[in-house]
Write a protein that holds these residues in place. Structure first.
Motif, short mmCIF file in Angstrom:
data_model
loop_
_atom_site.label_atom_id
_atom_site.label_comp_id
_atom_site.label_asym_id
_atom_site.label_seq_id
_atom_site.Cartn_x
_atom_site.Cartn_y
_atom_site.Cartn_z
N PRO A 126 33.66 39.10 -26.73
CA PRO A 126 34.95 39.77 -27.33
C PRO A 126 34.62 41.16 -27.53
CG PRO A 126 33.23 38.69 -29.00
CD PRO A 126 32.63 38.63 -27.52
N ASP A 127 35.54 41.71 -28.58
CA ASP A 127 35.57 42.94 -28.93
C ASP A 127 34.36 43.08 -30.03
OD1 ASP A 127 35.66 45.37 -30.02
OD2 ASP A 127 37.37 45.45 -31.22
N THR A 128 33.15 43.90 -29.77
CA THR A 128 32.01 43.57 -30.58
C THR A 128 31.97 44.82 -31.41
OG1 THR A 128 30.67 44.82 -28.91
CG2 THR A 128 30.78 42.48 -28.87
N GLU A 129 33.07 45.89 -31.75
CA GLU A 129 33.03 46.71 -32.63
C GLU A 129 32.51 46.33 -33.96
OE1 GLU A 129 35.28 49.95 -32.05
OE2 GLU A 129 34.05 50.90 -33.71
N GLY A 130 31.42 46.97 -34.29
CA GLY A 130 30.90 46.95 -35.56
C GLY A 130 29.90 45.67 -35.86
N SER A 131 29.83 44.97 -34.75
CA SER A 131 29.30 43.54 -34.93
C SER A 131 27.59 43.73 -34.78
CB SER A 131 29.48 42.83 -33.64
OG SER A 131 30.85 42.16 -33.85
N VAL A 132 27.10 42.86 -35.58
CA VAL A 132 25.46 42.65 -35.54
C VAL A 132 25.24 41.50 -34.11
CG1 VAL A 132 23.71 41.51 -36.46
CG2 VAL A 132 25.37 42.84 -37.99
N ASN A 133 24.39 42.20 -33.35
CA ASN A 133 24.29 41.34 -32.14
C ASN A 133 22.83 40.56 -32.34
OD1 ASN A 133 26.17 42.98 -31.54
ND2 ASN A 133 25.29 43.56 -29.51
N VAL A 134 22.79 39.08 -32.00
CA VAL A 134 21.84 38.32 -32.13
C VAL A 134 21.64 37.63 -30.53
CG1 VAL A 134 20.74 36.28 -33.07
CG2 VAL A 134 22.19 37.91 -34.34
N VAL A 135 20.59 37.45 -30.02
CA VAL A 135 20.47 37.26 -28.59
C VAL A 135 19.27 36.06 -28.62
CG1 VAL A 135 19.57 37.80 -26.40
CG2 VAL A 135 21.07 39.51 -27.95
N THR A 136 19.64 35.09 -27.61
CA THR A 136 18.41 33.95 -27.17
C THR A 136 18.59 34.04 -26.03
OG1 THR A 136 20.10 32.10 -27.46
CG2 THR A 136 19.30 32.73 -29.63
N ASN A 137 17.71 33.07 -25.49
CA ASN A 137 17.83 32.91 -24.18
C ASN A 137 19.05 32.36 -23.56
OD1 ASN A 137 15.03 33.07 -24.08
ND2 ASN A 137 14.65 30.79 -24.56
N ASP A 138 19.59 31.67 -24.49
CA ASP A 138 21.09 30.90 -23.85
C ASP A 138 22.30 31.42 -24.23
OD1 ASP A 138 19.44 28.76 -22.60
OD2 ASP A 138 18.68 28.60 -24.73
N ALA A 139 22.29 32.59 -25.28
CA ALA A 139 23.39 32.78 -25.95
C ALA A 139 23.38 34.30 -26.43
CB ALA A 139 23.91 31.79 -26.96
N LYS A 140 24.55 34.90 -26.39
CA LYS A 140 24.69 36.23 -27.44
C LYS A 140 25.63 35.96 -28.47
CE LYS A 140 26.03 38.15 -23.47
NZ LYS A 140 25.79 37.16 -22.50
N GLU A 160 18.27 39.64 -19.65
CA GLU A 160 19.82 39.89 -19.29
C GLU A 160 20.71 39.74 -20.65
OE1 GLU A 160 20.91 37.09 -16.29
OE2 GLU A 160 22.97 37.78 -16.61
N ASN A 161 20.48 38.86 -21.11
CA ASN A 161 21.30 38.83 -22.42
C ASN A 161 21.17 40.04 -23.55
OD1 ASN A 161 22.65 36.50 -21.93
ND2 ASN A 161 21.16 35.22 -22.96
N LEU A 162 19.85 40.28 -23.56
CA LEU A 162 19.64 41.63 -24.33
C LEU A 162 20.22 42.91 -23.83
CD1 LEU A 162 15.86 40.86 -25.32
CD2 LEU A 162 17.94 41.07 -26.92
N ASN A 163 20.21 42.92 -22.43
CA ASN A 163 20.53 44.13 -21.67
C ASN A 163 22.34 44.25 -22.01
OD1 ASN A 163 18.71 45.58 -20.81
ND2 ASN A 163 18.57 44.29 -19.09
N GLU A 164 22.97 43.04 -21.82
CA GLU A 164 24.30 43.01 -22.02
C GLU A 164 24.83 43.43 -23.63
OE1 GLU A 164 26.39 39.40 -20.74
OE2 GLU A 164 24.98 39.62 -18.89
N SER A 165 24.04 42.85 -24.35
CA SER A 165 24.14 42.89 -25.73
C SER A 165 24.07 44.47 -26.26
CB SER A 165 23.16 42.10 -26.66
OG SER A 165 23.36 42.36 -27.88
N LEU A 166 23.27 45.19 -25.53
CA LEU A 166 22.84 46.58 -25.60
C LEU A 166 24.06 47.45 -25.12
CD1 LEU A 166 20.55 48.54 -26.62
CD2 LEU A 166 20.02 48.83 -24.58
N SER A 167 24.60 46.87 -24.02
CA SER A 167 25.66 47.64 -23.31
C SER A 167 27.01 47.50 -24.15
CB SER A 167 25.68 47.40 -21.88
OG SER A 167 26.30 46.01 -21.85
N THR A 168 27.30 46.37 -24.81
CA THR A 168 28.30 46.19 -25.42
C THR A 168 28.20 46.74 -26.98
OG1 THR A 168 27.72 44.01 -25.99
CG2 THR A 168 29.07 44.21 -24.20
N LEU A 169 27.10 47.23 -27.21
CA LEU A 169 27.07 47.62 -28.77
C LEU A 169 27.84 48.96 -29.04
CD1 LEU A 169 24.91 46.91 -30.95
CD2 LEU A 169 23.66 48.88 -30.18
#
Length: 872
Positions: A783-797, A862-871
């Motif tokens: 989703p739109d992650t503007e201003g979101s706190v990101n949490v990452v596991t093996n199976d989900a963001k 992979e999840n972390l990278n995605e999370s980082l790119s959508t930050l």
RNA sequence: GGACGAUUAGCUCAGCUGGUAGAGCACCCGCUUGACGUGCGGGUGGUCACAGGUUCGAGUCCUGUAUCGUCCACCA
């Protein structure tokens, strides 16, 4: 459903529950041909006083074992009893009398024994009471005492039969004498300690010559009883003196110089004074050389009439005087400080005196042979097995066992001396005349037997031997003996050879050795230090279950442990935790039958599967006598899995409107709780029974329910793994929130982006609660992650809009750091996987696990990278 | 003189058949989350006494060393 108080109060339930068990007759060992017997005989506590923590340890271990087996369907029998503890009890009663200013001699034997019996009744009853307080599930109808009628008959039978076989004999031999207790002791009853002392070098002049020899001794007073001086046969220095005589100073007795291999040429002067009556080695040498035996000490360790002018002096005064006189005569060459090993009485600590005395002995060699075999070939197992070495070493070197004691309290020796012909009549029935010459002028031996003589027969005397009783037939050999390693020689060894000799069968299959309980500083608990802990007081404060659990956990077989009140407190808290979990279940219960629902949710399968795994592990560890590990696993399951997770998971269902879901949750809660109570019952019998009685149940009592076993019916490993995915997400959210100090009251919208939507959907009802989500969206698109706190596991963001708390720069750094850790981890794992040796030689399962781990790490990265790119 | 045990987080201890360390207590942060504050969530903290060796891999097996403890042993 009854209302339970908020805090568990052991005092309110323990005695009530114990009475209930007693009324139900559940402790009774019953002969049942359809069941296998499981037997334990208690190491009988001494009737000297009260139980200490060591007993609590011993009894708890036994109670756990017996309760488990009873629940597993064995016909379980735990035989209780007490030990008359000859010397120890006699000393206690004498001390008591001394306060009134009388000695046992004032009373006479008969009156004195009355007093001891009074004592026995008082303290014996108290000990039984204390055992009950601990929760011990003994068959009280079979309560025994080492001096009761049956045990006394067993003792008599054994004594006579060993005498007839020539395995008991009377002889004038060197024994350990305690001058304070005024009795002989066995070697086992002597403790060794190093004491600072001196080496006195004394000159003995050779008769009719200017020559002399110098002997060194640590006990100069014994020279009064010297009957030779020994040198090594090959010692050139003294060869020419062998056969000559020397003059014993002070006494002016002529004594021979003899040659014997026993002497060490290189130690001291190479000359040894021989005192056959007061030194075990000298005694042996004396026998070889036919030396005269001169006893110079009496039963109070005072010099007797053989000591000439020293007669009447205490051994230590005599020592001073002898040294002084020798010096005056110029026969004292020198004094050297020397620390040496002296024996002390294990009951009173007095230095024992080796001296010759007419005593009764058990011949050990023929008995030891089989006793060694049964332990070597595994007919008896020691746990831990390191004690086998200890046992073997002792048994191989055991000297004949001195069994007569110059006491009044104990089994009087069944031997009668004929005043006319001197024959000794040893008989099963009291004789009225000498069996040899028929004279009626016979007198019974005044001495009694070593306490351990009767203890040695305990495993079969308590079951009715020497009669051929049904009990003996069914319950012997006993299954497990539980005892401290400190009495392996006193008791365990002697039970083994006694069992083999009289029953032709081992007395027990397994011996479980435990260590000693020490105080919080690691010191042995003792009266003199005043650091003893009274288990009854502990029970008053924390409850019997807490004490039991404290003792069982955090300790491995055979090792000593320290006692801490703090640990008891923790265990009391655990009891309270169970209490409140149960209270929760009861408060939510609308069903009255314990059965699993037809439809199981993911979390239900998870907890059931966890329970099942626990059941398997508990049983395995119990089989290995790893009671502490078993107990710990139950603790973890109850606290972590059941309370911290499962109960929380059921709350949405219980509080929801879906009636079927509500009932389903109740059923699983009840089922798991009930099974857990069964597993825990042997360790914490009171609270588990109390709760079980309050829950819907069939049957009379938890303590006779069937012990749970591993079952394929509730084994769901895949669902367990699936649920772990949800748990990981929950934990990850909690960590993030804690790091940012977000209070639980703040409930943001939580978006879970995952390709495992079905799993998260299954957990939707409680996921939002556990992860403190206001709204919950489960999706596969970011989703739109503007201003979101990101949490990452093996199976989900996971994303939480907490704009005011987000510092983009910090977020980026945090994620990058996580990526780095994950990458390092992955590098290590991949390193392993690219190692040919590892792939080739490591077990398949380990390699698979490693591959799986690598995959998870890749997913995470992979999840972390995605999370980082959508930050943003 | 032998034998055995211990040496792992600040403290007390687990860690079974070898696969990069756990608990309780203590400590730090946060919490009136309708079972429990004897509670809940999160966290700090360990080159597993030392030196070698075996192994793809050792707290875990082997050999030594050190410290502490226990038991056994007749050096007068």
């Amino acid at each position: 459903m009854k209302e339970l108080p908020k805090i568990y109060d052991p005092k309110a339930v323990e005695s009530k529950i114990y009475d209930m068990w007693t009324r139900g007759g559940y402790f009774k060992g019953r002969i049942d041909p359809d069941k296998k017997p499981f037997t334990i005989v208690i190491p009988p506590p001494n009737v000297t006083g009260q139980l200490h923590l060591g007993h609590a340890f011993d009894e708890t271990l036994q109670d756990v074992l017996i309760r488990v087996k009873r629940m597993q369907g064995y016909s379980a029998l735990w035989v209780p009893g007490t030990d008359h503890a000859g010397i120890a009890t006699q000393i206690k009663v004498e001390e008591n009398l001394r306060k009134e200013g009388i000695s046992r001699y004032d009373l006479g034997r008969e009156k004195f024994l009355e007093k001891v019996w009074e004592w026995k009744h008082q303290y014996g009853d108290r000990i039984v009471q204390q055992l009950k307080t601990l929760g011990s599930s003994c068959d009280w109808d079979r309560l025994r005492f080492t001096m009761d009628e049956g045990c006394s008959r067993a003792v008599r039978e054994v004594f006579v039969s060993l005498y007839e076989k020539g395995l008991i004999y009377k002889g004038n031999r060197i024994i350990n004498w305690c001058p304070k207790c005024r009795t002989a002791l066995s070697d086992a009853e002597v403790e060794r300690e190093d004491q600072a002392g001196n080496f006195w070098h004394i000159r003995y002049n050779v008769k009719d010559s200017d020559e002399y020899v110098v002997v060194a001794t640590t006990r100069p007073e014994t020279m009064l009883g010297d009957t030779a001086v020994a040198v090594h046969p090959e010692d050139e220095r003294y060869k020419h003196l062998v056969g000559k005589t020397v003059i014993l100073p002070l006494v002016n007795r002529e004594i021979p110089v003899i040659a014997d291999e026993y002497v060490d040429k290189d130690f001291g002067t190479g000359c040894v004074k021989m005192t056959p009556c007061h030194d075990p080695n000298d005694f042996e040498v004396g026998l070889r050389h036919n030396l005269e035996q001169i006893l110079v000490l009496d039963e109070d360790a005072k010099i007797n009439k053989n000591g000439g002018k020293y007669e009447g002096l205490d051994r230590y005064e005599a020592r001073k005087q002898v040294v002084k006189d020798l010096e005056a005569l110029g026969q004292l060459v020198k004094i050297e400080p020397h620390s040496h090993n002296v024996g002390t009485c294990y009951r009173c600590g007095t230095t024992v005196e080796p001296l010759t005395s007419p005593q009764w002995f058990v011949k050990m060699e023929p008995l030891a042979k089989e006793a060694l075999e049964v332990v070597q070939d595994g007919r008896i197992t020691f746990v831990p097995d390191r004690f086998v070495k200890n046992y073997t070493n002792w048994m191989e070197n055991a000297h004949d066992w001195c069994i007569s004691r110059q006491l009044w309290w104990g089994h009087q020796i069944p031997a009668w001396y004929c005043a006319d012909c001197g024959h000794i009549t040893v008989s099963r029935i009291d004789p009225d005349k000498c069996e040899k010459c028929g004279s009626r002028n016979i007198k019974r031996d005044e001495d009694v037997l070593d306490t351990w003589f009767s203890s040695a027969l305990w495993p079969f005397s308590t079951l009715g031997w020497p009669d051929k009783t049904p009990d003996l037939e069914y319950f012997y050999p006993t299954s497990v003996l539980v005892t401290g390693y400190d009495i392996i020689f006193f008791w365990v060894a002697r039970m083994i050879f006694s069992g083999m000799e009289h029953m032709k069968e081992v007395p027990f299959r397994t011996v479980l050795f435990h260590g000693l309980i020490r105080d919080d500083k690691g010191r042995k608990m003792s009266k003199s230090l005043g650091n003893g802990v009274d288990p009854i007081e502990v029970i008053e404060t924390y409850g019997a279950d807490a004490l039991r659990f404290n003792i069982i956990t955090g300790n491995s077989p055979g090792n000593d442990m320290r006692y801490y009140n703090e640990r008891c407190e923790a265990m009391r808290n655990f009891a309270n935790k169970i209490w409140n979990a149960s209270r929760f279940v009861m408060m939510n219960l609308t069903i009255d039958k314990n059965e699993l629902p037809e439809k199981l949710e993911l979390e239900d399968k998870w907890i059931l599967s966890k329970l099942n795994a626990l059941t398997g592990e508990v049983n395995e560890n119990l089989d290995k006598f790893e009671l502490g590990i078993a107990a710990n696993k139950i603790y973890d399951f109850i606290w972590d899995s059941y309370c911290d997770w499962y109960i929380e998971l059921t709350k949405p269902r219980l509080n929801g409107d879906d009636e079927t879901a509500k009932i389903g949750a109740q059923k699983v809660l009840l089922f798991v709780l009930t099974e857990t109570l069964k597993l825990l019952h042997p360790f914490m019998p009171f609270i588990t029974e109390e709760i079980w009685q309050a829950l819907p149940h069939e049957g009379e009592a938890l303590m006779i329910e069937k012990y749970p076993e591993f079952s394929e019916k509730i084994n769901f490993p895949e669902d367990e793994a699936k649920f772990e995915i949800i748990m990981n997400a929950v934990r990850a959210v909690r960590v993030r929130r804690a790091e940012m100090n977000v209070p639980p009251s703040k409930k943001p919208h939580l978006t879970i982006v995952t390709d495992k939507k079905d799993i998260f959907e299954a957990g939707r009802v409680y996921l939002s609660k556990l992860a403190y989500a206001g709204e919950l969206t489960i999706t596969d698109t970011v989703p739109d992650t503007e201003g979101s706190v990101n949490v990452v596991t093996n199976d989900a963001k996971l994303y939480m809009p907490l704009a005011e708390l987000v510092d983009l720069q910090k977020e980026r750094e945090r994620i990058e750091k996580e990526i780095k850790t994950a990458k390092d981890d992955l590098a290590r794992t991949e390193g392993k996987l690219s190692n040919q040796g590892f792939i080739a030689k490591a077990p398949q399962a380990v390699v698979e696990a490693e591959k799986e781990k690598a995959q998870k790490l890749r997913d995470l990265i992979e999840n972390l990278n995605e999370s980082l790119s959508t930050l943003k």
